[in-house]
Design a protein around this motif. Sequence first.
Motif, PDB file in Angstrom:
ATOM      1  N   PRO A 195      11.020  -7.000 -17.757  1.00 45.25           N
ATOM      2  CA  PRO A 195      12.403  -7.035 -17.255  1.00 45.25           C
ATOM      3  C   PRO A 195      12.446  -6.685 -15.765  1.00 45.25           C
ATOM      4  O   PRO A 195      11.533  -6.036 -15.236  1.00 45.25           O
ATOM      5  N   TYR A 196      13.492  -7.129 -15.088  1.00 41.42           N
ATOM      6  CA  TYR A 196      13.684  -6.788 -13.680  1.00 41.42           C
ATOM      7  C   TYR A 196      13.809  -5.272 -13.562  1.00 41.42           C
ATOM      8  O   TYR A 196      14.485  -4.623 -14.355  1.00 41.42           O
ATOM      9  N   SER A 197      13.151  -4.692 -12.572  1.00 40.53           N
ATOM     10  CA  SER A 197      13.135  -3.236 -12.448  1.00 40.53           C
ATOM     11  C   SER A 197      13.833  -2.795 -11.172  1.00 40.53           C
ATOM     12  O   SER A 197      14.104  -3.612 -10.273  1.00 40.53           O
ATOM     13  N   ASN A 198      14.084  -1.496 -11.067  1.00 41.84           N
ATOM     14  CA  ASN A 198      14.689  -0.938  -9.852  1.00 41.84           C
ATOM     15  C   ASN A 198      13.651  -0.349  -8.910  1.00 41.84           C
ATOM     16  O   ASN A 198      13.976   0.417  -8.008  1.00 41.84           O
ATOM     17  N   GLN A 199      12.390  -0.698  -9.095  1.00 38.42           N
ATOM     18  CA  GLN A 199      11.324  -0.234  -8.209  1.00 38.42           C
ATOM     19  C   GLN A 199      11.541  -0.795  -6.808  1.00 38.42           C
ATOM     20  O   GLN A 199      12.002  -1.924  -6.642  1.00 38.42           O
ATOM     21  N   ASN A 200      11.179   0.000  -5.785  1.00 40.22           N
ATOM     22  CA  ASN A 200      11.233  -0.544  -4.425  1.00 40.22           C
ATOM     23  C   ASN A 200      10.063  -0.091  -3.539  1.00 40.22           C
ATOM     24  O   ASN A 200       9.745  -0.746  -2.564  1.00 40.22           O
ATOM     25  N   GLU A 201       9.441   1.032  -3.823  1.00 38.13           N
ATOM     26  CA  GLU A 201       8.292   1.559  -3.091  1.00 38.13           C
ATOM     27  C   GLU A 201       8.520   1.517  -1.568  1.00 38.13           C
ATOM     28  O   GLU A 201       7.661   1.107  -0.794  1.00 38.13           O
ATOM     29  N   GLY A 202       9.706   1.925  -1.157  1.00 38.11           N
ATOM     30  CA  GLY A 202      10.001   1.990   0.268  1.00 38.11           C
ATOM     31  C   GLY A 202      10.419   0.675   0.885  1.00 38.11           C
ATOM     32  O   GLY A 202      10.652   0.604   2.098  1.00 38.11           O
ATOM     33  N   ALA A 226       0.525 -15.104   1.017  1.00 39.10           N
ATOM     34  CA  ALA A 226      -0.405 -14.718   2.085  1.00 39.10           C
ATOM     35  C   ALA A 226       0.295 -14.643   3.435  1.00 39.10           C
ATOM     36  O   ALA A 226      -0.309 -14.901   4.475  1.00 39.10           O
ATOM     37  N   VAL A 227       1.559 -14.251   3.422  1.00 39.11           N
ATOM     38  CA  VAL A 227       2.351 -14.109   4.645  1.00 39.11           C
ATOM     39  C   VAL A 227       2.838 -12.670   4.728  1.00 39.11           C
ATOM     40  O   VAL A 227       3.225 -12.075   3.713  1.00 39.11           O
ATOM     41  N   VAL A 228       2.847 -12.085   5.915  1.00 37.06           N
ATOM     42  CA  VAL A 228       3.336 -10.721   6.103  1.00 37.06           C
ATOM     43  C   VAL A 228       4.780 -10.634   5.637  1.00 37.06           C
ATOM     44  O   VAL A 228       5.610 -11.489   5.981  1.00 37.06           O
ATOM     45  N   THR A 229       5.085  -9.610   4.848  1.00 32.63           N
ATOM     46  CA  THR A 229       6.432  -9.466   4.317  1.00 32.63           C
ATOM     47  C   THR A 229       7.425  -9.080   5.405  1.00 32.63           C
ATOM     48  O   THR A 229       7.066  -8.542   6.450  1.00 32.63           O
ATOM     49  N   ILE A 230       8.696  -9.351   5.119  1.00 36.27           N
ATOM     50  CA  ILE A 230       9.793  -8.988   6.005  1.00 36.27           C
ATOM     51  C   ILE A 230      10.744  -8.059   5.250  1.00 36.27           C
ATOM     52  O   ILE A 230      10.487  -7.723   4.091  1.00 36.27           O
ATOM     53  N   ALA A 258       4.500  -3.028  -2.730  1.00 35.38           N
ATOM     54  CA  ALA A 258       5.634  -3.738  -2.140  1.00 35.38           C
ATOM     55  C   ALA A 258       5.180  -4.790  -1.139  1.00 35.38           C
ATOM     56  O   ALA A 258       5.909  -5.739  -0.856  1.00 35.38           O
ATOM     57  N   ASN A 259       3.983  -4.630  -0.596  1.00 34.34           N
ATOM     58  CA  ASN A 259       3.384  -5.666   0.241  1.00 34.34           C
ATOM     59  C   ASN A 259       2.620  -6.675  -0.611  1.00 34.34           C
ATOM     60  O   ASN A 259       2.749  -7.884  -0.442  1.00 34.34           O
ATOM     61  N   GLY A 260       1.819  -6.167  -1.533  1.00 34.49           N
ATOM     62  CA  GLY A 260       0.925  -7.042  -2.285  1.00 34.49           C
ATOM     63  C   GLY A 260       1.624  -7.997  -3.219  1.00 34.49           C
ATOM     64  O   GLY A 260       1.172  -9.137  -3.394  1.00 34.49           O
ATOM     65  N   PHE A 261       2.723  -7.559  -3.835  1.00 39.63           N
ATOM     66  CA  PHE A 261       3.383  -8.417  -4.828  1.00 39.63           C
ATOM     67  C   PHE A 261       3.980  -9.673  -4.183  1.00 39.63           C
ATOM     68  O   PHE A 261       3.692 -10.786  -4.623  1.00 39.63           O
ATOM     69  N   PRO A 262       4.793  -9.552  -3.124  1.00 40.50           N
ATOM     70  CA  PRO A 262       5.280 -10.779  -2.479  1.00 40.50           C
ATOM     71  C   PRO A 262       4.200 -11.536  -1.722  1.00 40.50           C
ATOM     72  O   PRO A 262       4.325 -12.740  -1.488  1.00 40.50           O
ATOM     73  N   ASP A 263       3.124 -10.851  -1.312  1.00 44.96           N
ATOM     74  CA  ASP A 263       1.988 -11.526  -0.667  1.00 44.96           C
ATOM     75  C   ASP A 263       1.169 -12.358  -1.637  1.00 44.96           C
ATOM     76  O   ASP A 263       0.412 -13.240  -1.211  1.00 44.96           O
ATOM     77  N   PHE A 264       1.268 -12.065  -2.934  1.00 41.17           N
ATOM     78  CA  PHE A 264       0.324 -12.540  -3.939  1.00 41.17           C
ATOM     79  C   PHE A 264       0.017 -14.033  -3.815  1.00 41.17           C
ATOM     80  O   PHE A 264      -1.150 -14.447  -3.835  1.00 41.17           O
ATOM     81  N   ALA A 265       1.029 -14.864  -3.705  1.00 38.40           N
ATOM     82  CA  ALA A 265       0.813 -16.310  -3.617  1.00 38.40           C
ATOM     83  C   ALA A 265       1.359 -16.895  -2.318  1.00 38.40           C
ATOM     84  O   ALA A 265       1.445 -18.116  -2.183  1.00 38.40           O
ATOM     85  N   THR A 285      12.315  -3.141  -0.900  1.00 44.09           N
ATOM     86  CA  THR A 285      13.467  -3.519  -1.714  1.00 44.09           C
ATOM     87  C   THR A 285      12.996  -3.887  -3.117  1.00 44.09           C
ATOM     88  O   THR A 285      11.805  -4.090  -3.360  1.00 44.09           O
ATOM     89  N   THR A 286      13.940  -3.988  -4.039  1.00 42.22           N
ATOM     90  CA  THR A 286      13.582  -4.412  -5.396  1.00 42.22           C
ATOM     91  C   THR A 286      13.075  -5.851  -5.403  1.00 42.22           C
ATOM     92  O   THR A 286      12.269  -6.221  -6.255  1.00 42.22           O
ATOM     93  N   ALA A 287      13.526  -6.656  -4.447  1.00 38.92           N
ATOM     94  CA  ALA A 287      13.022  -8.036  -4.376  1.00 38.92           C
ATOM     95  C   ALA A 287      11.519  -8.050  -4.126  1.00 38.92           C
ATOM     96  O   ALA A 287      10.787  -8.848  -4.719  1.00 38.92           O
ATOM     97  N   HIS A 288      11.049  -7.175  -3.240  1.00 42.84           N
ATOM     98  CA  HIS A 288       9.610  -7.095  -2.970  1.00 42.84           C
ATOM     99  C   HIS A 288       8.825  -6.786  -4.250  1.00 42.84           C
ATOM    100  O   HIS A 288       7.727  -7.318  -4.449  1.00 42.84           O
ATOM    101  N   MET A 289       9.378  -5.932  -5.082  1.00 39.88           N
ATOM    102  CA  MET A 289       8.631  -5.394  -6.216  1.00 39.88           C
ATOM    103  C   MET A 289       8.816  -6.185  -7.513  1.00 39.88           C
ATOM    104  O   MET A 289       8.247  -5.820  -8.542  1.00 39.88           O
ATOM    105  N   ASN A 290       9.577  -7.258  -7.473  1.00 42.76           N
ATOM    106  CA  ASN A 290       9.869  -7.982  -8.704  1.00 42.76           C
ATOM    107  C   ASN A 290       9.527  -9.465  -8.672  1.00 42.76           C
ATOM    108  O   ASN A 290       9.694 -10.141  -9.690  1.00 42.76           O
ATOM    109  N   ASN A 291       9.050  -9.981  -7.540  1.00 37.99           N
ATOM    110  CA  ASN A 291       8.928 -11.434  -7.429  1.00 37.99           C
ATOM    111  C   ASN A 291       7.615 -11.857  -6.777  1.00 37.99           C
ATOM    112  O   ASN A 291       7.228 -11.317  -5.736  1.00 37.99           O
ATOM    113  N   ILE A 292       6.962 -12.849  -7.386  1.00 31.37           N
ATOM    114  CA  ILE A 292       5.767 -13.446  -6.776  1.00 31.37           C
ATOM    115  C   ILE A 292       6.019 -14.883  -6.326  1.00 31.37           C
ATOM    116  O   ILE A 292       5.201 -15.454  -5.608  1.00 31.37           O
ATOM    117  N   ALA A 293       7.135 -15.487  -6.746  1.00 28.65           N
ATOM    118  CA  ALA A 293       7.455 -16.865  -6.372  1.00 28.65           C
ATOM    119  C   ALA A 293       8.578 -16.856  -5.343  1.00 28.65           C
ATOM    120  O   ALA A 293       9.640 -16.280  -5.573  1.00 28.65           O
TER     121      ALA A 293
END
Length: 426
Positions: free
Chosen positions: A126-133, A90-94, A81-88, A135-143
């Motif tokens: 497909p878009y998933s319902n994963q959240n790993e603590g 390199a900013v600490v997630t919110i 949930a940190n690494g996926f939105p960090d991928f491109a 949100t689903t936005a963290h776990m589904n998007n790199i852009a």
Amino acid sequence: MIDGRGHWLGVAKAATQAPIRVMAFHFPHGVPHPIWTPATTGKGYAITPGLMPLAAFQDDINVITGLEQMSWNKGPGGGHANGFPDFATAVVTIGSGAGGPSFDQVLGAEFGAATKFRSLVANREPYSNQNEGATTAHMNNIAWTGPGVFAPAERDVMNLFMTLVSAVPMASPGTVQTGPTPEALAAVARKKSILDHVMGDVSALSTKVGSVDRARLDEHLTGLREVERVLTSPPPPTLAGCSRPVAPTPSDALSYDLRSKVFLRLIALAFRCDLTRYASFALSNGFDSRTYPELSTLNNYHQITHTGGHYGPDPPNVELKFVAYFAGLCAFLLNELKSTPEGAGTLLDNCLIYYGSEMAEGWHTNIDMPVVLCGKAGGQVVTGRHLHYPDGTPLAKLFLAILKFAGSQTKTFGLGGDLPLDGLTT
């Protein structure tokens, strides 16, 4: 360019040159370093088993090691949930997602109006319902276009095909067609008429709400205006090598391997036809929970990277199969680009593709991130090397260098990206 001390001065540009295409290409769950990292640096390094599918393109890429994702695991949720939105980014997630924009979207905002589409964003799953603590936005998007605002990914390969095919001129044998077909224009007109109505309603509503809701509506209107720009922009010129693609078949849409390749072929088409110059593509969501019977019957890939110690269960080469498989998909894209002549070289020569993962190793580390930088950015990047940087060198420096090679005026980027990564031009 660099000075005599090896310090970055800027990018030298020819008077006329092909545009630089930039892409963020994600593969899931890192790598076991022993099968990935070359034993020597510089040119002439021995290709490793994990990189073997890229051997034919060794002169077109740089393998980069030693970089650290400084922003990883400092935000809500777990490692993915940190690494996926960090991928491109390199900013600490919110709490709502990435803490800032991804480099592809920075370029799309800065230069994307020059093409039909500011950027293309795609995900093979497909878009998933994963959240790993988180949100689903963290776990589904790199852009991401900004803090907590993701750029929605196209996850249906047929929809992406239809989007691009309406923008690619189709010529009959012996003729040259300089615009979309009448059918495509009619489809655009239908979309435009609906958009006119929606924009009118939103504009009227904005005069009746408070400041907070008005800001949200303004953001929505900005997105609608971008849709309007895409629908009303003139057709692109017909370029050499730019032809309308063949429609995917149902088997293409169902098979993981074929679907991945169709996505990549369409992104290459968009670059070739100058429909966009910026793209991102993810081979999974935050968890790759897919099973790959052709590679292993042990478990889904996410679980494999967490089972039997750091490098997967017996047999010990099971993760190698996956790492090499994903690298093979990168090689497929590079072949599409390299087989397209452009100027004195190829389309690949005018690209800069960041191929990497959301973490260094699947058991959750952020040190020595796996990175392959593909393409020469129009001759600005010297390729064919293994570049090892001192441990702790921020990955964000590479992202800032990518932005600079593409012509961006961005001064700093991400956590630790105060200066561009040195050593790429010499």
